[in-house]
Design a protein around this motif. Structure first.
Motif, mmCIF file in Angstrom:
data_model
loop_
_atom_site.group_PDB
_atom_site.id
_atom_site.type_symbol
_atom_site.label_atom_id
_atom_site.label_comp_id
_atom_site.label_asym_id
_atom_site.label_seq_id
_atom_site.Cartn_x
_atom_site.Cartn_y
_atom_site.Cartn_z
ATOM 1 N N PRO A 198 -8.229 -1.771 7.627
ATOM 2 C CA PRO A 198 -8.501 -0.330 7.748
ATOM 3 C C PRO A 198 -8.534 0.210 9.170
ATOM 4 N N LYS A 199 -8.716 -0.647 10.158
ATOM 5 C CA LYS A 199 -8.773 -0.189 11.544
ATOM 6 C C LYS A 199 -7.435 -0.346 12.274
ATOM 7 N N ILE A 230 5.078 2.711 -2.684
ATOM 8 C CA ILE A 230 4.871 4.163 -2.686
ATOM 9 C C ILE A 230 5.910 4.783 -3.616
ATOM 10 N N PRO A 231 5.492 5.437 -4.699
ATOM 11 C CA PRO A 231 6.457 5.991 -5.659
ATOM 12 C C PRO A 231 7.316 7.090 -5.043
ATOM 13 N N GLN A 232 8.507 7.236 -5.560
ATOM 14 C CA GLN A 232 9.389 8.310 -5.109
ATOM 15 C C GLN A 232 8.727 9.663 -5.375
ATOM 16 N N GLY A 233 8.810 10.546 -4.395
ATOM 17 C CA GLY A 233 8.213 11.864 -4.530
ATOM 18 C C GLY A 233 6.766 11.926 -4.110
ATOM 19 N N GLN A 234 6.172 10.792 -3.738
ATOM 20 C CA GLN A 234 4.787 10.768 -3.281
ATOM 21 C C GLN A 234 4.729 10.340 -1.817
ATOM 22 N N LEU A 235 3.606 10.644 -1.172
ATOM 23 C CA LEU A 235 3.445 10.355 0.243
ATOM 24 C C LEU A 235 2.206 9.504 0.470
ATOM 25 N N SER A 236 2.208 8.817 1.594
ATOM 26 C CA SER A 236 1.050 8.044 2.013
ATOM 27 C C SER A 236 0.839 8.308 3.500
ATOM 28 N N THR A 237 -0.267 7.838 4.046
ATOM 29 C CA THR A 237 -0.546 7.984 5.474
ATOM 30 C C THR A 237 -0.661 6.606 6.106
ATOM 31 N N ALA A 297 -2.915 1.040 6.026
ATOM 32 C CA ALA A 297 -3.833 0.090 6.670
ATOM 33 C C ALA A 297 -4.902 -0.374 5.678
ATOM 34 N N LYS A 298 -5.433 0.562 4.895
ATOM 35 C CA LYS A 298 -6.442 0.198 3.897
ATOM 36 C C LYS A 298 -5.827 -0.670 2.806
ATOM 37 N N TRP A 324 -12.787 -9.880 13.920
ATOM 38 C CA TRP A 324 -12.511 -9.495 15.305
ATOM 39 C C TRP A 324 -11.036 -9.594 15.665
ATOM 40 N N ALA A 325 -10.332 -10.580 15.128
ATOM 41 C CA ALA A 325 -8.929 -10.797 15.515
ATOM 42 C C ALA A 325 -7.934 -10.243 14.502
ATOM 43 N N GLY A 326 -8.393 -9.963 13.276
ATOM 44 C CA GLY A 326 -7.504 -9.381 12.274
ATOM 45 C C GLY A 326 -6.700 -10.391 11.480
ATOM 46 N N ILE A 327 -6.725 -11.649 11.885
ATOM 47 C CA ILE A 327 -6.020 -12.713 11.180
ATOM 48 C C ILE A 327 -6.921 -13.939 11.132
#
Length: 281
Positions: free
Chosen positions: A226-227, A208-215, A220-221, A50-53
Motif C-alpha cells: 500500500p505504500k 482491471i475490466p474493460q471500461g473501468q479504471l483503477s489508481t 499498490a493495495k 521495512w524492505a518490501g520483500i
C-alpha cells in the motif's frame, strides 16, 4: 520516527548490510536473524515491513546482480558465475535467473543470441503498432510513429536475437483485443522479462475490466504494497506490452488521466473508446 521504529530500522539496515557482505555464503533465514538478535519469524515480518520483500528475495536480487557482473566478462562461464556467487552449481544459477530475470543465464550472457523473434506492424484504432513474439509468446507491443525507430527500440531489448518480419499465430491471437474481443485472453501467451515486483503489477493490470479504471494506490493495495504507489507507477511505465496489458486503465487518484508511455492524448482516446464499447453492449 519513534525510538522503537528507529531501533527496528537499524536492525534491518544491519541485516541488509550483512546480506550484502556475505551473500557469497548464501546465508539462510535463521543465520541472518541471529545476527540481528531476532527470531526468524519476527525478523521475516519486520524485514518485509521495512524492505518490501522477503530476506530470501533480497538475497536473490543481490546474488543475481553479482552474477550478471561476472557474466558481462565475455570469457566468464556460467560455472564461474555460479561459483563466485556462492551457488552450488549452474542449475541453481539457472533457476535464479529464471525467477528474477525471466530468462536463462545463457540468454542473458548472449543478449538474446539464438532467440528468434518474429515481428510485424499492424493498424489499430489508435495508430500503428509493432508486435513481436518468441516461441514462448508475445514479448513486445508498442504504438509507433516511425517503423524504423520502433524496430530499433525492439532490438535494443534483445541485441543478439534473430529478427524476422512475419506474422505468427501468437500475434494474430493478441491483435484480436483491438477488435474488442477480450474473450480469447486465455489463448494469448506472454514472454515477459521483469522483476518479481513488475510482474505482480502487470498481472494486477490484467485484472482491471474493460471500461473501468483503477489508481496507482489501488494497484499498490492489490499487490499488498500500500505504500508503494510511486514504485507501482514506475513499473506501469515499464510495461512492454501496450494495450494488452492495460496500463492505460490506471489514472491518478485526483481523477487526472496522468501520463502514458505512448502519449496522454492516445490514452484519453483509448479510455473513451473502451467506455463506448462497454456502454453499447
Amino acid at each position: 520516527m519513534n525510538e522503537q521504529e528507529k531501533y527496528n530500522y537499524e536492525r534491518i539496515a544491519n541485516a541488509i548490510s550483512y546480506i550484502g557482505d556475505n551473500f557469497k555464503e548464501q546465508p539462510n533465514l535463521d543465520e541472518i536473524a541471529e545476527k540481528v538478535h531476532l527470531s526468524p519469524y519476527h525478523f521475516q515480518r519486520l524485514f518485509r515491513e521495512w524492505a518490501g520483500i522477503s530476506p530470501k528475495k533480497f538475497l536473490q536480487y543481490i546474488s543475481v546482480e553479482h552474477a550478471k557482473n561476472i557474466l558481462s566478462d565475455k570469457d566468464a562461464t556460467l560455472f564461474d558465475a555460479a561459483m563466485d556467487t556462492g551457488l552450488s552449481g549452474t542449475s541453481r544459477l539457472h533457476d535464479l535467473f529464471i525467477n528474477i530475470e525471466g530468462m536463462t543465464p545463457g540468454e542473458y550472457k548472449n543478449g538474446g543470441e539464438n532467440l528468434s523473434i518474429n515481428y510485424s506492424y499492424s493498424l489499430s484504432p489508435f495508430g500503428t503498432v509493432i508486435i513481436a513474439s518468441t516461441s514462448k509468446g508475445i514479448c513486445h507491443i508498442a504504438f509507433v510513429e516511425d517503423e524504423e525507430k520502433a524496430l530499433y527500440e525492439l532490438k535494443k531489448h534483445f541485441p543478439k536475437a534473430s529478427f524476422y518480419q512475419r506474422v505468427d499465430q501468437s500475434q494474430v491471437n493478441a491483435l484480436l483485443v483491438f477488435a474488442n474481443d477480450w474473450t480469447q485472453l486465455s489463448e494469448i501467451k506472454l514472454h515477459l522479462k521483469g522483476t518479481d515486483f513488475q510482474l505482480k503489477v502487470w498481472e494486477s493490470l490484467l485484472k482491471i475490466p474493460q471500461g473501468q479504471l483503477s489508481t496507482y494506490g489501488d494497484i499498490a493495495k492489490h499487490i499488498k504494497k500500500p505504500k508503494a504507489s510511486r514504485a507501482v507507477g514506475t513499473a506501469i511505465g515499464s510495461n512492454p506490452i501496450a494495450f494488452l496489458i492495460p496500463c492505460h486503465r490506471v489514472i491518478q487518484s485526483t481523477g487526472n488521466i496522468g501520463q502514458y508511455h505512448w502519449g496522454s492524448t492516445r490514452k484519453t482516446a483509448i479510455l473513451g473508446w473502451e467506455a463506448a464499447k462497454v456502454h453499447t453492449k
